[in-house]
Design an enzyme around this catalytic site. Structure first.
Site, mmCIF file in Angstrom:
data_model
loop_
_atom_site.group_PDB
_atom_site.id
_atom_site.type_symbol
_atom_site.label_atom_id
_atom_site.label_comp_id
_atom_site.label_asym_id
_atom_site.label_seq_id
_atom_site.Cartn_x
_atom_site.Cartn_y
_atom_site.Cartn_z
ATOM 1 N N GLU A 1 0.837 -1.195 0.000
ATOM 2 C CA GLU A 1 0.000 0.000 0.000
ATOM 3 C C GLU A 1 0.875 1.249 0.000
ATOM 4 O OE1 GLU A 1 -3.616 0.598 2.608
ATOM 5 O OE2 GLU A 1 -2.297 2.169 3.432
ATOM 6 N N TYR B 1 -6.757 6.845 -0.079
ATOM 7 C CA TYR B 1 -7.690 7.943 -0.322
ATOM 8 C C TYR B 1 -7.812 8.687 0.988
ATOM 9 C CZ TYR B 1 -11.894 9.466 -3.019
ATOM 10 O OH TYR B 1 -12.824 10.129 -3.770
ATOM 11 N N ALA C 1 -8.849 11.168 4.228
ATOM 12 C CA ALA C 1 -10.100 11.368 4.966
ATOM 13 C C ALA C 1 -10.941 12.437 4.292
ATOM 14 C CB ALA C 1 -9.789 11.774 6.404
ATOM 15 N N ARG D 1 -15.752 2.414 3.734
ATOM 16 C CA ARG D 1 -16.659 3.470 4.180
ATOM 17 C C ARG D 1 -15.912 4.776 4.247
ATOM 18 N NH1 ARG D 1 -18.294 4.425 10.257
ATOM 19 N NH2 ARG D 1 -16.295 5.515 10.021
ATOM 20 N N ASP E 1 -12.881 7.348 6.538
ATOM 21 C CA ASP E 1 -12.796 8.087 7.801
ATOM 22 C C ASP E 1 -13.468 9.443 7.644
ATOM 23 O OD1 ASP E 1 -11.299 6.079 9.044
ATOM 24 O OD2 ASP E 1 -9.435 6.862 8.175
ATOM 25 N N ALA F 1 -17.610 -0.355 16.242
ATOM 26 C CA ALA F 1 -18.541 -1.488 16.243
ATOM 27 C C ALA F 1 -19.130 -1.694 17.635
ATOM 28 C CB ALA F 1 -17.824 -2.757 15.796
ATOM 29 N N ASP G 1 -19.449 -6.515 14.074
ATOM 30 C CA ASP G 1 -18.372 -6.215 13.146
ATOM 31 C C ASP G 1 -18.198 -7.339 12.123
ATOM 32 O OD1 ASP G 1 -16.417 -4.338 12.372
ATOM 33 O OD2 ASP G 1 -14.839 -5.492 13.355
ATOM 34 N N LYS H 1 -20.282 -7.225 3.326
ATOM 35 C CA LYS H 1 -19.403 -6.728 2.263
ATOM 36 C C LYS H 1 -18.994 -7.859 1.323
ATOM 37 C CE LYS H 1 -16.624 -4.628 5.294
ATOM 38 N NZ LYS H 1 -15.547 -3.761 5.865
#
Length: 308
Positions: free
Chosen positions: A32, A64, A66, A122, A124, A170, A176, A183
């Site tokens: 990453e 990506y 926040a 989702r 931050d 969660a 969770d 998903k």
């Protein structure tokens, strides 16, 4: 059937032989990166990509920010990876501050650029929202909805997030796990975990996921400790073992020794995961190649010739 933890073997090297000496390198890796803000950071990023590319990663992902704050820079970085390398890029995409139509447009741009892999999150929430996720009035309310929308639009390969020690928001571990299942059922190809430092926490999580009917791969996210204070701030529900605290004691102002200790600690975590049957690792590089490369070397992975 024996659980993953029960299947973990005790590997004992011969006296005087490193525990890494016999690892055959039969692993897959992915890395990453984050989009650079300055010319200097851009040079560092592309040097890291060049250094890690010979390890033939399954994919490389680009984060990506926040609130969607790096949207354009993420797209530019991913597009350049497509143009200038043979690597398979995965673009992060979130639900934050975007309508379904805006996300569809971004997804179309990625598809047209040759990107076939999305990391759907989702996201931050920005500080302006007080750290609380507020769905866009015309957007997706969850990562599961985002996955379904992306799969409906194009046949993307999709990775999603998983939390071996529970997402901080969660209400329970079961809640969770149910969210992860949603998903996966929506079309996700794999999950990638938040960083962790407890082998048992990850392996127990695999057992629970399998019992819940989740059979897609769940890659361990490996984060070498570049800054111990920062890791503490980022940890959320992640356990920081006492042995790790001891290893980094007194190294806050010694970046060189800290980096060496971090590589050894992360390599040991990966070795123990390997003993538990794990063969696929995802590294959070922070745009630096040295530690990830060293860990892969210790695990037996060797560079391949890169064809122009």
């Amino acid at each position: 059937m024996a659980s993953v933890i029960e299947a973990e073997a005790e590997r004992t090297a011969a006296p005087g032989v490193s525990p890494y000496a016999e690892l055959p390198g039969d692993i897959a890796v992915s890395f990453e990166f984050f989009p650079p803000k300055t010319e200097k950071m851009e040079a560092q990023l592309w040097q890291a990509i060049a250094d890690l590319a010979p390890l033939s990663p399954s994919f490389v992902s680009v984060t990506y920010g926040a609130g969607g704050t790096t949207r354009e820079r993420t797209h530019a970085t991913v597009a350049r990876i497509v143009r200038e390398t043979n690597l398979a890029p995965a673009a992060h995409l979130t639900c934050i501050a975007a309508s379904k139509a805006e996300i569809a447009d971004i997804a179309d741009q990625y598809w047209q650029a040759g990107v076939r892999h999305i990391v759907a999150l989702r996201g931050d929430p920005p500080p302006a929202d007080g750290g609380r996720f507020v769905p866009h009035p015309e957007g997706y309310a969850s990562a599961a909805e985002l996955v379904a929308g992306l799969k409906h639009q194009h046949d993307f390969e999709i990775s999603v997030a998983a939390y071996p020690e529970i997402h901080p928001e969660a209400v329970s571990a079961q809640h969770d796990l149910d969210n992860l299942k949603r998903k996966i059922d929506a079309g996700a190809t794999r999950a990638i975990t938040q960083f962790f430092y407890s082998t048992d926490a990850y392996l127990r999580f695999l057992d629970k996921a399998l019992a819940a009917g989740i059979e897609t791969p769940i890659l361990p996210g490996i984060m070498p400790v570049t800054n111990f204070a920062a890791i503490r701030r980022m940890s959320g529900n992640t356990e920081i073992p006492d042995w790790l605290v001891t290893m980094f004691e007194g190294l806050d102002d010694r970046p060189g020794p800290r980096a060496l200790v971090a590589a050894v600690a992360a390599a040991d975590l990966c070795r123990r995961l390997y003993e538990g049957g794990v063969r696929d690792f995802h590294f959070y590089t922070l745009n630096r190649a040295e530690q990830a490369y060293a860990i892969c070397q210790l695990l037996g992975l060797r560079p391949q010739e890169i064809t122009p």
